[in-house]
Design a protein around this motif. Structure first.
Motif, PDB file in Angstrom:
ATOM      1  N   GLN A   1      42.184  47.275  73.308  1.00  0.00           N
ATOM      2  CA  GLN A   1      43.535  47.271  73.876  1.00  0.00           C
ATOM      3  C   GLN A   1      44.545  46.943  72.782  1.00  0.00           C
ATOM      4  OE1 GLN A   1      45.475  44.284  74.106  1.00  0.00           O
ATOM      5  NE2 GLN A   1      43.863  42.822  73.578  1.00  0.00           N
TER       6      GLN A   1
ATOM      7  N   SER B   1      48.177  44.879  75.205  1.00  0.00           N
ATOM      8  CA  SER B   1      47.573  44.695  76.542  1.00  0.00           C
ATOM      9  C   SER B   1      47.357  46.004  77.291  1.00  0.00           C
ATOM     10  CB  SER B   1      48.405  43.746  77.402  1.00  0.00           C
ATOM     11  OG  SER B   1      48.521  42.513  76.753  1.00  0.00           O
TER      12      SER B   1
ATOM     13  N   VAL C   1      45.205  40.691  80.328  1.00  0.00           N
ATOM     14  CA  VAL C   1      44.810  42.107  80.337  1.00  0.00           C
ATOM     15  C   VAL C   1      44.052  42.482  81.615  1.00  0.00           C
ATOM     16  CG1 VAL C   1      44.761  42.604  77.857  1.00  0.00           C
ATOM     17  CG2 VAL C   1      42.802  41.469  78.905  1.00  0.00           C
TER      18      VAL C   1
ATOM     19  N   GLU D   1      44.211  45.789  83.502  1.00  0.00           N
ATOM     20  CA  GLU D   1      43.602  47.014  82.982  1.00  0.00           C
ATOM     21  C   GLU D   1      42.169  47.249  83.501  1.00  0.00           C
ATOM     22  OE1 GLU D   1      46.308  48.673  81.932  1.00  0.00           O
ATOM     23  OE2 GLU D   1      45.200  49.395  80.183  1.00  0.00           O
TER      24      GLU D   1
END
Ligand code: FAD
Ligand code: SF4
Ligand code: SF4
Length: 405
Positions: free
Chosen positions: A90, A93, A126, A129
């Motif tokens: 990533q 983020s 994060v 995701e």
């Protein structure tokens, strides 16, 4: 493990001394060493620092040196390693496209191994995701969040991944061959004592042994080598962006998100002060839908204008073979291939490009390949969906004319 010099055989000739790359063999008097012999006055002695490399064994004319090493049995523990992991790289983020591509490939491999696919997501804030990773093929997401992990740093990232590998024992780990992935994968592989095949252009599973087949160009790109990691686990590979295609996002896919706490404090001896984006790479070949590439067949730099005009009519980006770049006809940022960019546009035009393997590895995942070449035997035609055999100086102006209509 050790090294032994047979005192009955050693003549003290000194040949082994020269052969030792670490300079840890000395010839000494047998009297001093208390190793007397009826014929020989001297004997070779191994000093501290011997790495057991074995170079001296070959050098000894009387086979006086024996090196014994721990036998690397295909570890019984290999069977304990299960599942395919994808490092979900990533930045800011946001999971990078290469991780989604690797998840697609991991699904394909998992089918052949009847294994689970896990995405490993390290960062700070994060968690949002995780679903995207599941929608692109992950069965499970292992999530480690910590402010120190916000941006990639070799040391804390390696600490965390090595810890996770010890806990969960994955059979395969795939990472993007990005700036981050290249640094990270090699550090982790060295720490956990396993093999790493960098810059793979294909991955598969051997149907018999179930070992990961890691294919990449070798010997300057002159051959494609398929590499096995037989005795160590996990098997680790890096793959460039655009080599594989991501699966269609499936928002109905379900998976588990496992939040893991790293035991102890995550520390780093380095820190990021600032991130300055590189604005010099203006040619965004990697994201272009259509690319028109020119090669040595153009004959001279001015003729690249024809490629630029064709690209403009199509709304395409301009690519080039290395031969064209090496001849200074166009800048390196346009180069497609093993030592340039890997691209996978919807349409790739190869104009006056022979299609050497080093060029192919950078563009053969394109959806449609159209080649223009006057040589009907040019290797580019082996992978082209449409091939036009003819003089590019006649074919391309005609294409431009027709497209403009
Ligand atoms: P050529 O091979 O010379 O081909 C020119 C083609 O144009 C010929 O097929 C010819 O028939 C055709 N042609 C000539 N005139 C006309 C005309 N009037 N009309 C139509 N067709 C015409 N190469 C890359 O591209 N990218 C890389 O990243 C890359 N990395 C490499 C890394 C290594 C370690 C090595 C050893 C090589 C690498 N190469 C790379 C070089 C590669 O091997 C080839 O040499 C290069 O791709 C050839 O470029 P080309 O096809 O433009 O030239
Ligand atoms: Fe030197 Fe290697 Fe022989 Fe050890 S095994 S003494 S390091 S040559
Ligand atoms: Fe002894 Fe063999 Fe070394 Fe000669 S090469 S000094 S015989 S160990």
């Amino acid at each position: 493990m050790g090294i032994i010099i047979d005192q009955n055989k050693c003549s003290g000739c000194g040949l082994c001394v020269k052969s030792c790359p670490f300079d840890v063999i000395q010839i000494k008097s047998r009297k001093d060493e208390n190793k007397l012999h009826p014929r020989y006055k001297n004997i070779a002695v191994i000093l501290e620092g011997c790495t057991l490399c074995g170079a001296c064994v070959e050098a000894c004319p009387v086979d006086a040196i024996t090196v014994t090493r721990e036998k690397k049995e295909p570890a019984a523990t290999i069977k304990d390693y299960k599942g395919i992991w994808v490092f979900a790289e990533q930045q800011d983020s946001v999971v990078q496209e290469v991780a989604l591509e690797l998840l697609g490939k991991a699904r394909d491999l998992a089918g052949k191994l009847s294994a689970e696919v896990t995405a490993v997501l390290l960062g700070d804030k994060v968690a949002k995701e995780a679903d995207r990773l599941i929608h692109h093929g992950a069965d499970r997401v292992i999530l480690v969040e910590d402010p120190v992990l916000k941006d990639f740093l070799d040391e804390p990232y390696a600490d965390v991944l090595c810890h996770l590998v010890g806990e969960y024992k994955p059979e395969i780990i795939l990472m993007g061959a990005t700036t981050i992935g290249r640094a990270f994968a090699s550090r982790v592989a060295a720490r956990i004592h396993t093999g790493l095949t960098a810059d793979c252009t294909d991955l598969d599973i051997d149907p018999q042994s179930k070992i990961l087949l890691q294919t990449r160009p070798a010997f300057g790109g002159n051959i494609m080598a398929t590499i096995h990691t037989e005795h160590h686990r996990p098997q680790m590979s890096t793959v460039r962006h655009k080599v594989f295609k991501p699966l269609e996002e499936d928002k109905s896919r379900k998976g588990d998100v496992v939040k893991v706490a790293y035991p102890g404090k995550i520390v780093s001896r380095s820190r990021i002060i600032d991130i300055i984006k590189d604005k010099t790479q203006q040619v965004n070949l990697t994201d272009a839908d259509i690319i028109v590439s020119g090669g040595r067949g153009l004959g001279k730099p001015e003729n690249f204008e024809l490629i630029r005009e064709f690209a403009e009519v199509l709304g395409a980006a301009v690519g080039a073979s290395r031969a064209a770049v090496d001849a200074n006809w166009i800048s390196y940022s346009h180069q497609v291939g093993q030592t340039g960019r890997t691209v996978a546009p919807k349409i790739y035009f190869a104009i006056g490009i022979s299609g050497a393997i080093q060029h192919q590895v950078g563009m053969r995942s394109s959806d449609v390949i159209i080649a223009v070449n006057k040589d009907p035997h040019a290797p580019i035609f082996d992978i082209a969906n449409y091939g036009i055999v003819g003089d590019l100086f006649q074919v391309v102006p005609e294409l431009i004319k027709q497209l403009k209509k």
